[in-house]
Design an enzyme around this catalytic site. Sequence first.
Site, PDB file in Angstrom:
ATOM      1  N   HIS A  56       0.860  -1.188   0.000  1.00 57.87           N
ATOM      2  CA  HIS A  56       0.000   0.000   0.000  1.00 57.87           C
ATOM      3  C   HIS A  56       0.894   1.234   0.000  1.00 57.87           C
ATOM      4  O   HIS A  56       2.036   1.202   0.492  1.00 57.87           O
ATOM      5  CB  HIS A  56      -0.872   0.020   1.244  1.00 57.87           C
ATOM      6  CG  HIS A  56      -1.950  -1.000   1.259  1.00 57.87           C
ATOM      7  ND1 HIS A  56      -3.067  -0.881   2.055  1.00 57.87           N
ATOM      8  CD2 HIS A  56      -2.098  -2.169   0.589  1.00 57.87           C
ATOM      9  CE1 HIS A  56      -3.856  -1.924   1.876  1.00 57.87           C
ATOM     10  NE2 HIS A  56      -3.286  -2.725   0.991  1.00 57.87           N
ATOM     11  N   GLU A  58       0.932   3.872   1.808  1.00 61.38           N
ATOM     12  CA  GLU A  58       1.392   4.291   3.133  1.00 61.38           C
ATOM     13  C   GLU A  58       2.570   3.440   3.608  1.00 61.38           C
ATOM     14  O   GLU A  58       3.557   3.968   4.121  1.00 61.38           O
ATOM     15  CB  GLU A  58       0.265   4.159   4.169  1.00 61.38           C
ATOM     16  CG  GLU A  58      -0.959   4.975   3.871  1.00 61.38           C
ATOM     17  CD  GLU A  58      -2.056   4.213   3.145  1.00 61.38           C
ATOM     18  OE1 GLU A  58      -3.238   4.409   3.484  1.00 61.38           O
ATOM     19  OE2 GLU A  58      -1.732   3.418   2.231  1.00 61.38           O
ATOM     20  N   CYS A  86      -6.240   1.822   5.892  1.00 57.39           N
ATOM     21  CA  CYS A  86      -6.851   0.562   6.302  1.00 57.39           C
ATOM     22  C   CYS A  86      -6.253   0.129   7.652  1.00 57.39           C
ATOM     23  O   CYS A  86      -5.315   0.753   8.150  1.00 57.39           O
ATOM     24  CB  CYS A  86      -6.592  -0.499   5.242  1.00 57.39           C
ATOM     25  SG  CYS A  86      -4.864  -1.051   5.179  1.00 57.39           S
ATOM     26  N   CYS A  89      -2.378  -0.371   7.474  1.00 55.10           N
ATOM     27  CA  CYS A  89      -1.634   0.882   7.374  1.00 55.10           C
ATOM     28  C   CYS A  89      -1.743   1.700   8.660  1.00 55.10           C
ATOM     29  O   CYS A  89      -0.761   2.319   9.086  1.00 55.10           O
ATOM     30  CB  CYS A  89      -2.109   1.682   6.163  1.00 55.10           C
ATOM     31  SG  CYS A  89      -1.704   0.853   4.603  1.00 55.10           S
TER      32      CYS A  89
END
Length: 152
Positions: A56, A58, A86, A89
């Site tokens: 992801h 992040e 999410c 993260c």
Amino acid sequence: MKATGRDTDFIRLALKEAGITGSRGEVPVGAVIVIEGNVTAKAHNKREASKDPTAHAEILAIRKAARKGDSWRLGEATLYVTKEPCPMCAGAIVNARIKRLVYGCRDEKGGAVDSLYRLLNDRRLNHQVEVVSGVLEDECAEILKRFFQERR
């Protein structure tokens, strides 16, 4: 917390990162980490390209920023991301000791900051994060909406 003009500038930079992903079939999410007013790391989703479910924006930005510094602790950092993080993260944000999160649009189906969970402000954890939400919310939501409409 309220957004500043600099917050808007850095979310725009995260939106540019998100724009890179759309042309590559990745969900268009971009992230930027800023320390002392300087961009330390930029990243966008790379799950498809890397075949890595943890890739992801992040997580990738946090990894880059930690490598640039002399510690995994990013206690003076602000993370700018186009979409609400999410659970994975959000956990990484807490574990990296990031001081502040600024994000664009909510994620009603998977958000772990405001929508489904509030991990960054859970007093049971050893670190809490200052949160600013809704910065350039419409633009951040629109890039995601377009991406998913094109795939239907």
